[in-house]
Design a protein around this motif. Structure first.
Motif, PDB file in Angstrom:
ATOM      1  N   GLU A 126       0.737  -1.140   0.043  1.00  0.00           N
ATOM      2  CA  GLU A 126       0.045   0.137  -0.242  1.00  0.00           C
ATOM      3  C   GLU A 126       0.704   1.193   0.090  1.00  0.00           C
ATOM      4  N   ASN A 127       2.222   1.141   0.185  1.00  0.00           N
ATOM      5  CA  ASN A 127       2.939   2.345   0.694  1.00  0.00           C
ATOM      6  C   ASN A 127       4.046   2.649  -0.631  1.00  0.00           C
ATOM      7  N   ALA A 128       4.466   1.568  -1.266  1.00  0.00           N
ATOM      8  CA  ALA A 128       5.834   1.745  -1.945  1.00  0.00           C
ATOM      9  C   ALA A 128       5.175   2.512  -3.514  1.00  0.00           C
ATOM     10  N   ASP A 129       6.090   3.220  -3.870  1.00  0.00           N
ATOM     11  CA  ASP A 129       5.743   3.930  -5.249  1.00  0.00           C
ATOM     12  C   ASP A 129       5.827   2.831  -6.314  1.00  0.00           C
ATOM     13  N   MET A 130       6.506   1.989  -6.341  1.00  0.00           N
ATOM     14  CA  MET A 130       6.986   1.181  -7.401  1.00  0.00           C
ATOM     15  C   MET A 130       7.326  -0.338  -6.928  1.00  0.00           C
ATOM     16  N   PHE A 131       7.008  -1.303  -7.768  1.00  0.00           N
ATOM     17  CA  PHE A 131       7.228  -2.665  -7.559  1.00  0.00           C
ATOM     18  C   PHE A 131       7.923  -3.217  -8.660  1.00  0.00           C
ATOM     19  N   ILE A 132       9.055  -4.100  -8.359  1.00  0.00           N
ATOM     20  CA  ILE A 132       9.555  -5.109  -9.081  1.00  0.00           C
ATOM     21  C   ILE A 132       9.001  -6.315  -8.839  1.00  0.00           C
ATOM     22  N   TRP A 133       8.310  -7.055  -9.541  1.00  0.00           N
ATOM     23  CA  TRP A 133       7.862  -8.639  -9.361  1.00  0.00           C
ATOM     24  C   TRP A 133       8.781  -9.350  -9.738  1.00  0.00           C
ATOM     25  N   LEU A 134       9.237 -10.254  -8.899  1.00  0.00           N
ATOM     26  CA  LEU A 134      10.327 -11.394  -9.418  1.00  0.00           C
ATOM     27  C   LEU A 134       9.550 -12.599  -9.719  1.00  0.00           C
ATOM     28  N   VAL A 135       9.944 -13.330 -10.666  1.00  0.00           N
ATOM     29  CA  VAL A 135       9.326 -14.786 -10.982  1.00  0.00           C
ATOM     30  C   VAL A 135      10.315 -15.378 -11.646  1.00  0.00           C
ATOM     31  N   LYS A 136      10.449 -16.858 -11.588  1.00  0.00           N
ATOM     32  CA  LYS A 136      11.227 -17.612 -12.257  1.00  0.00           C
ATOM     33  C   LYS A 136      10.652 -18.207 -13.093  1.00  0.00           C
ATOM     34  N   ASP A 137      11.338 -18.731 -14.169  1.00  0.00           N
ATOM     35  CA  ASP A 137      10.873 -19.369 -15.273  1.00  0.00           C
ATOM     36  C   ASP A 137      10.513 -20.998 -15.192  1.00  0.00           C
ATOM     37  N   ASP A 138       9.531 -21.295 -13.994  1.00  0.00           N
ATOM     38  CA  ASP A 138       9.286 -22.673 -13.851  1.00  0.00           C
ATOM     39  C   ASP A 138       7.913 -22.953 -13.412  1.00  0.00           C
ATOM     40  N   LEU A 139       7.354 -24.106 -13.571  1.00  0.00           N
ATOM     41  CA  LEU A 139       6.101 -24.317 -13.698  1.00  0.00           C
ATOM     42  C   LEU A 139       5.512 -23.977 -12.014  1.00  0.00           C
ATOM     43  N   ALA A 140       6.249 -24.404 -11.146  1.00  0.00           N
ATOM     44  CA  ALA A 140       5.587 -24.025  -9.676  1.00  0.00           C
ATOM     45  C   ALA A 140       5.590 -22.510  -9.399  1.00  0.00           C
TER      46      ALA A 140
END
Length: 454
Positions: free
Chosen positions: A334-348
């Protein structure tokens, strides 16, 4: 003044004023800087006469002030006495060895030019005091988050802090994981700090306590005000000699305006943080008691972020978030200005990403919409091509960060922060973040086109 020039080639320029009576010395400086690639992000303005130097400094408004002044005693001392000490400009005394200034404020005049230039670069990187604190909107808070543990949030957060610090930004790194994973990579720098160990180790814990105390103080003052108003409405007045207690102080608490000034028991941010030279950023020593982190409420997290954003010392706040769904995570979202959303390239990992979005869509649709508008989706540990489909058709990938095989069995803390390939790609990610931040602020009229976003 740090600023970004253009959209495609963002160059962060550090403005330095150099003052010496020796014109040959000045020419040697300027010639070396012009030829050196390490001086490409710096602009030197040199003076050899007091009148010209004094007039130039008086003509600069706050936005145009230099990052650093390097001057001989006959120039520096009169400038400090005539208001320079309160201008917010950092300074170094160009010394020949007989001066009484502390060693940290002296720059020995006759050294190899590469050594002098590196000393100036390091001085420019230090967080600067300002004549008036920047408002909260002028500190960019970037949260690194993920729906999966082990996605590389801490590695990416530390690299972001380091690259932005190297670029001249004043940066604070804050780890909000339940189980901190940054300490092994920062421990050596912690031990090398000049700050007393007892103060360093308890900085975050003391700040959380002081913020809670201030919230109770402010809330108590408001209760007293409400009681006083109720008594006046009912015709009651306090007994003679008894005063109603009204708190007039303000603080960076979640139920106060974002730009509230922090006073009273809460100290300046320097009392809680410590400098980490390898990371080129300020940091908190991780909490020794995990229970304190587990007990952090959404309000605690909001107060903490607003205090750090509103203190006026940092241009960028890096928030290393958790992958869980708790009050602390909600405070970050709710308070951050910007997000870096990390995800790995695997099924799970793709599945968990989709599950998180579905849950948020059912329970907090408004929050989810706001978060997605401020999010950059980044594939970490990318290996030439994306093998798994994204969990939703309306999602897209904004950037990728490479897989580094040598990180699989780390046994030295320096290895993780010194990969040239990863550093290069993080720099590109920083360019992406800052480019869009600058464009958005120009679009909304928050800054002028020539002004640095922070």
């Amino acid at each position: 003044m740090c600023f970004l020039q253009g959209v495609k080639q963002e160059v962060i320029v550090l403005k330095v004023v150099l003052v010496s009576r020796d014109k040959d010395y000045l020419r040697a400086w300027l010639d070396y800087v012009q030829r050196s690639s390490s001086g490409s992000h710096m602009r030197f303005i040199a003076f050899s006469e007091w009148e010209a130097f004094s007039s130039y400094m008086l003509e600069q408004d706050e936005r145009e002030m230099p990052e650093l002044l390097v001057a001989e005693p006959e120039f520096l001392n009169p400038w400090l006495l005539n208001g320079g000490e309160h201008s917010g400009v950092s300074w170094l005394l160009l010394s020949e060895g007989q001066d009484a200034e502390p060693e940290t404020k002296r720059l020995m005049k006759y050294q190899p030019l590469p050594v002098l230039l590196e000393a100036v670069r390091n001085a420019c990187r230090q967080p600067q005091s300002r004549r008036s604190p920047r408002s909260g909107r002028n500190t960019l808070s970037i949260a690194v988050v993920s729906a999966s543990g082990g996605s590389g949030k801490t590695a990416v957060s530390l690299h972001l802090a380091k690259q932005l610090g190297l670029a001249g930004y004043s940066v604070l790194y804050l780890n909000l994981e339940t189980m901190d994973s940054s300490f092994p990579f920062l421990e050596k720098g912690f031990r090398q700090s000049n700050k007393p160990l007892a103060d360093a180790e308890t900085g975050l814990s003391r700040l959380l306590y002081d913020l809670k105390a201030r919230r109770r103080e402010v809330s108590g003052g408001r209760v007293q005000v409400q009681r006083s108003e109720q008594r006046q409405e009912s015709g009651r007045v306090p007994a003679q000699g008894v005063k109603e207690q009204v708190s007039r102080s303000t603080g960076a608490c979640s139920d106060l305006p974002d730009d509230a000034i922090t006073t009273g028991k809460i100290k300046a941010v320097e009392a809680y943080v410590m400098r980490h030279e390898t990371l080129k950023s300020d940091v908190f020593w991780p909490l020794a008691n995990r229970k304190e982190m587990l007990q952090m409420s959404k309000t605690d997290t909001t107060d903490l972020i607003r205090f750090l954003v509103g203190c006026g010392q940092y241009e960028v706040l890096i928030l290393d978030g958790d992958s869980g769904w708790d009050e602390r995570s909600e405070g970050v979202l709710e308070n951050a200005d910007m997000f870096i959303w990390l995800v790995k390239d695997d099924l799970a990992a793709m599945h968990r990403w989709g599950q998180w979005l579905q849950h948020a869509e059912r329970t907090r649709p408004e929050m989810l919409g706001s978060v997605l508008e401020r999010t950059y989706f980044v594939i970490n540990e990318y290996r030439e091509q994306l093998l798994n489909s994204l969990p939703r058709a309306d999602l897209h990938v904004d950037a990728v960060l490479p897989y580094i095989p040598s990180w699989k069995q780390l046994n030295q803390e320096e290895v993780m922060l010194s990969s040239p390939i990863f550093q290069r790609e993080v720099k590109r990610l920083c360019d992406l973040l800052l480019q869009f931040e600058e464009e958005e602020r120009r679009r909304t009229g928050q800054i002028h086109s020539e002004e640095h976003w922070a």
